[in-house]
Design an enzyme around this catalytic site. Structure first.
Site, PDB file in Angstrom:
ATOM      1  N   THR A 463      58.039 104.677   9.475  1.00 54.77           N
ATOM      2  CA  THR A 463      58.327 105.341   8.182  1.00 54.77           C
ATOM      3  C   THR A 463      58.827 104.750   6.371  1.00 54.77           C
ATOM      4  O   THR A 463      60.543 104.640   7.597  1.00 54.77           O
ATOM      5  CB  THR A 463      58.107 106.948   7.996  1.00 54.77           C
ATOM      6  OG1 THR A 463      59.591 107.665   7.667  1.00 54.77           O
ATOM      7  CG2 THR A 463      57.571 107.127   9.199  1.00 54.77           C
ATOM      8  N   ASP A 464      59.033 105.137   5.130  1.00 54.15           N
ATOM      9  CA  ASP A 464      60.117 104.493   4.729  1.00 54.15           C
ATOM     10  C   ASP A 464      60.592 106.601   4.554  1.00 54.15           C
ATOM     11  O   ASP A 464      60.287 106.726   5.512  1.00 54.15           O
ATOM     12  CB  ASP A 464      59.534 104.394   3.328  1.00 54.15           C
ATOM     13  CG  ASP A 464      60.375 103.609   2.446  1.00 54.15           C
ATOM     14  OD1 ASP A 464      61.532 104.004   2.615  1.00 54.15           O
ATOM     15  OD2 ASP A 464      59.948 103.181   1.653  1.00 54.15           O
ATOM     16  N   ALA A 465      61.281 106.130   3.363  1.00 52.80           N
ATOM     17  CA  ALA A 465      62.648 107.750   4.008  1.00 52.80           C
ATOM     18  C   ALA A 465      61.666 109.070   3.396  1.00 52.80           C
ATOM     19  O   ALA A 465      60.587 109.158   2.378  1.00 52.80           O
ATOM     20  CB  ALA A 465      63.064 107.695   2.966  1.00 52.80           C
TER      21      ALA A 465
END
Length: 759
Positions: A463-465
């Site tokens: 995932t991104d942040a």
């Protein structure tokens, strides 16, 4: 089959992979009443078991000729008979172990239904396979790979004996295909040899449930202290880390300590989007992605990757969250305006491959980002969910082309953006309600059907942040944490609250949101990425280079590369009034204006660059007069000043008598705090706005964003220098004076779809 702790799930899953058939954990078929009893330490009665055993048998029978591997204790002969009553051709694989081996394993399995105290009860209940039962017994004391090999041989023999007339009796179900989207450890991008596969399987088999859950997380290290790292590693068993940048020596020592304390080698990530800058305070800024796409020389991107690889590897990093493979179609989008190589798939593919090849010269894996692709919506996922609204066919011609090319080029991992793709979701899920269209991080149709299925990606997905509002606005935190893994992500980037997020992930597994198969597949990909980097072969003391390696960071050689790129990429966007060249001989007195977006989350002085500009202009022989805003003058102690008085003083009829030319240097930075970035002037009708273009030759220089002409269309000379570095500023001034030629190129986004910006 076998008692608790014998490895039914681990071995069963591996056997299923070898046979190319599905795997099912029989525990998942228990009714909730049985689960509650077992969790409370209460043994099940036969009355509890019979309905469950019938369901187990029905599941095996429903598999038909396709085949199925199912994990079930099946301790008594009568239980196995109940299963055979539904599925007569069942072959039983008994995983046998001594009491000592089994007890050691059950004591390390916190979080499982079966408390270790029930082992004695199970051993007393166990009735070994009898001679008339189709089956095989394998000793679990052997290494995992040996157990699997023995199991497969035994199954093949049992199958042949049970059906000797079957033509070409095989070790697996005839005509079946490998389970969809399961990782292939020996295929690209991992390409593991047998010993590395053995390490993956053995490491996975030796993990407790808590250690497995921990591997799914990438921590953001906000503290360099050993006590902080001890807490993260001992309590949460994370699989990877990113850290808050600092001086290179401190960063390296921080990483060294973390690796020395981790049971499984860590993936240590950096964000080398601009070379070594951003990975440590003293790293070399080489270029932005846009800068690397703003000259015909594609090797600029390779050089950026090479410097990034050398400097991040010197720190002890082994995972780069780069390259960025978004396409900057929408000029209003300022999330990737400087972070994309350009506005066509062709330039993005060409430069991304160069970057990847350059950084791959170091022992570094890449995570390209941000699938399914940023650059259509103008909004920023840090503050709101954004959308890639292209239709299926158009997406395939553009972003899909980029991802296919880069997957084929060997990229090891992909970061998923909190970006929805409505038309893609509708393509794979016809009739899906608008309210159910989720960001890609929560969309199995995008991660499984598209990325794994149609694009054939076998690598790791992260995932991104996870603090970004583009994700957190979608559902409650306790639901979204495990939902990302269930949807197809393999790693979760950053805790919001470590204790809470870890519990949410663990609860998601226990409740069945994350299946055993999905968890094991994610873990195999995580361990495979580590093995592909050779981390499993190296001593802990060798995972981080010696202190002497830091000499490469910010080195003269790397600064020379940066200077050469700056010279190539400073771009003249327009000079319609033929103002250039401007030299100290023709225009001695310069009025210098600085424009910034104000202080952002980095807390850096937003106008610090202006001192460098003034120094470089004076070094070149100009007389520099720096404009000060009302706020700056008040901060310096001046009284009675306001924006109206500043306008009155600045915009006087003798402006051209005081100054020979005006230079405006804009360094408007930042994302993650607003949906899109534009110039914000110091006051209403601010005195620094280029009203003076009618008075003196005016040159506007952007040191960052490419879209400023929408706010200053009146300027006749516009330059994009790409960076606020000394090298870029110095190269720009030399070109303004005509000492060297402009070589940089630009795309149509700079004109912002407005006719007046071209005048």
């Amino acid at each position: 089959m076998g008692v608790s702790g014998c490895g039914k799930t681990t071995i069963g899953d591996l056997v299923a992979r070898e046979l190319g058939v599905p795997f099912l954990d029989g525990d998942s078929l228990h009714p909730v009443e049985n689960v509650a009893k077992m969790a409370a330490g209460t043994p099940l009665t036969d009355e509890d078991r019979w309905p469950w055993l019938a369901t187990v048998g029905s599941s095996l029978a429903a598999a038909g000729d396709g085949g199925l591997v199912l994990a079930c204790s099946a301790l008594r002969r009568s239980y196995r008979d109940a299963i055979r009553a539904q599925a007569p051709d069942t072959i039983f694989l008994h995983l046998h172990g001594s009491k000592e081996v089994l007890r050691a394993r059950t004591e390390g399995r916190s979080g499982h239904f079966m408390p270790p105290a029930l082992l004695d009860s199970q051993l007393a209940t166990l009735e070994p396979l009898e001679s008339d039962e189709a089956g095989v017994v394998v000793d679990i004391a052997a290494p995992v790979n040996r157990v699997v090999t023995d199991a497969l041989a035994g199954i093949a023999a049992a199958a042949k004996e049970a059906a000797p007339a079957s033509a070409g009796a095989a070790t697996g179900a005839t005509g079946t295909q490998p389970r969809q989207f399961d990782v292939d450890l020996q295929a690209a991008p991992f390409n593991l040899d047998d010993s590395a596969v053995e390490w993956v399987n053995t490491t996975l088999a030796g993990m407790t449930l808590e250690e497995k859950i921990g591997q799914l997380f990438i921590n953001h290290n906000n503290d360099y202290s050993p006590e902080y790292l001890d807490g993260v590693l001992e309590n949460y068993h994370v699989g990877g880390m990113r850290y808050r940048p600092g001086p290179s020596a401190a960063v390296q020592e921080h990483i060294r300590y973390a690796q020395s304390k981790s049971k499984v080698p860590l993936l240590v990530a950096s964000n080398p989007e601009m070379g070594g800058a951003g990975s440590c305070d003293d790293g070399t800024f080489v270029s932005t992605h846009l800068q690397a796409g703003s000259h015909p020389d594609k090797s600029i991107a390779r050089q950026m990757g090479q410097v990034a690889g050398v400097e991040t590897a010197a720190l002890g990093c082994n995972w780069a969250f780069a390259p960025i493979v978004d396409i900057h179609y929408n000029w209003r989008n300022t999330v990737i305006s400087t972070r994309a190589f350009g506005n066509t798939p062709e330039i993005v593919v060409e430069r991304a491959k160069e970057y990847f090849d350059g950084i791959s010269e170091a022992p570094t894996a890449c995570a390209m980002k941000h699938f399914p692709g940023d650059g259509i919506d103008e909004r920023d996922q840090h503050v709101v969910t954004s959308y890639n609204t292209l239709g299926y066919d158009e997406w395939n011609r553009t972003y899909g082309h980029v991802y296919r090319e880069m997957i084929g080029h060997g990229v090891q991992s992909i970061m998923i953006g909190h970006i929805g793709a409505p038309e893609l979701s509708r393509h794979f899920r016809p009739g899906i309600p608008d309210a159910d269209i989720m960001p890609a991080t929560l969309s199995p149709e995008l991660l499984q059907d598209l990325l794994r299925g149609e694009l054939g990606f076998n690598g790791l997905i992260l995932t991104d942040a996870s603090q970004m509002i583009g994700l957190t606005q979608a559902m409650k935190r306790k639901d979204l944490v495990p939902a990302t893994i269930a949807a197809g992500c393999d790693m979760f980037l950053f805790f919001r609250n470590a204790a809470e997020d870890f519990t949410y992930m663990l609860d998601g597994y226990k409740s069945g949101v994350i299946t055993e198969q999905r968890l094991n597949d994610a873990l195999r990909r995580i361990l495979a990425l580590k093995a592909s980097l050779g981390l499993h072969r190296r001593e802990r003391s060798e995972l981080v280079p010696p202190v002497e390696a830091l000499a490469a960071i910010g080195s003269d050689a790397h600064r020379a590369i940066a200077a050469g790129i700056a010279d190539k990429t400073v771009t003249l966007v327009k000079d319609t009034a033929n103002n250039l060249p401007i030299t100290p001989e023709t225009h001695q007195r310069i009025r210098l204006y600085g424009i910034s977006g104000g202080s952002d989350f980095t807390m850096a002085d937003p106008l610090a660059y202006l001192d460098v500009v003034a120094e470089e202009l004076e070094r070149a022989g100009f007389e520099v007069h720096v404009f000060k805003t009302a706020a700056q003058r008040k901060a310096a102690g001046e009284e009675g000043v306001n924006f109206m008085s500043v306008i009155s003083e600045e915009a006087t009829g003798d402006y051209a008598e005081k100054y020979d030319a005006a230079f405006v240097f804009a360094n408007v930075k930042g994302f993650a705090q607003e949906a899109a970035i534009r110039i914000k002037w110091s006051t209403p009708m601010a005195a620094e706005i280029p009203w003076y273009v009618t008075e003196v030759p005016t040159v506007f220089v952007s040191l960052n964003q490419p879209n400023h002409l929408i706010d200053v269309p009146m300027v006749k000379t516009a330059i994009h220098a790409h960076a606020g570095s000394v090298e870029a500023i110095r190269a720009t001034i030399e070109k303004i004076m005509g000492k060297s030629e402009f070589q940089g190129t630009f795309n149509e986004n700079v004109f912002c779809d407005s006719f007046d910006t071209r005048l």
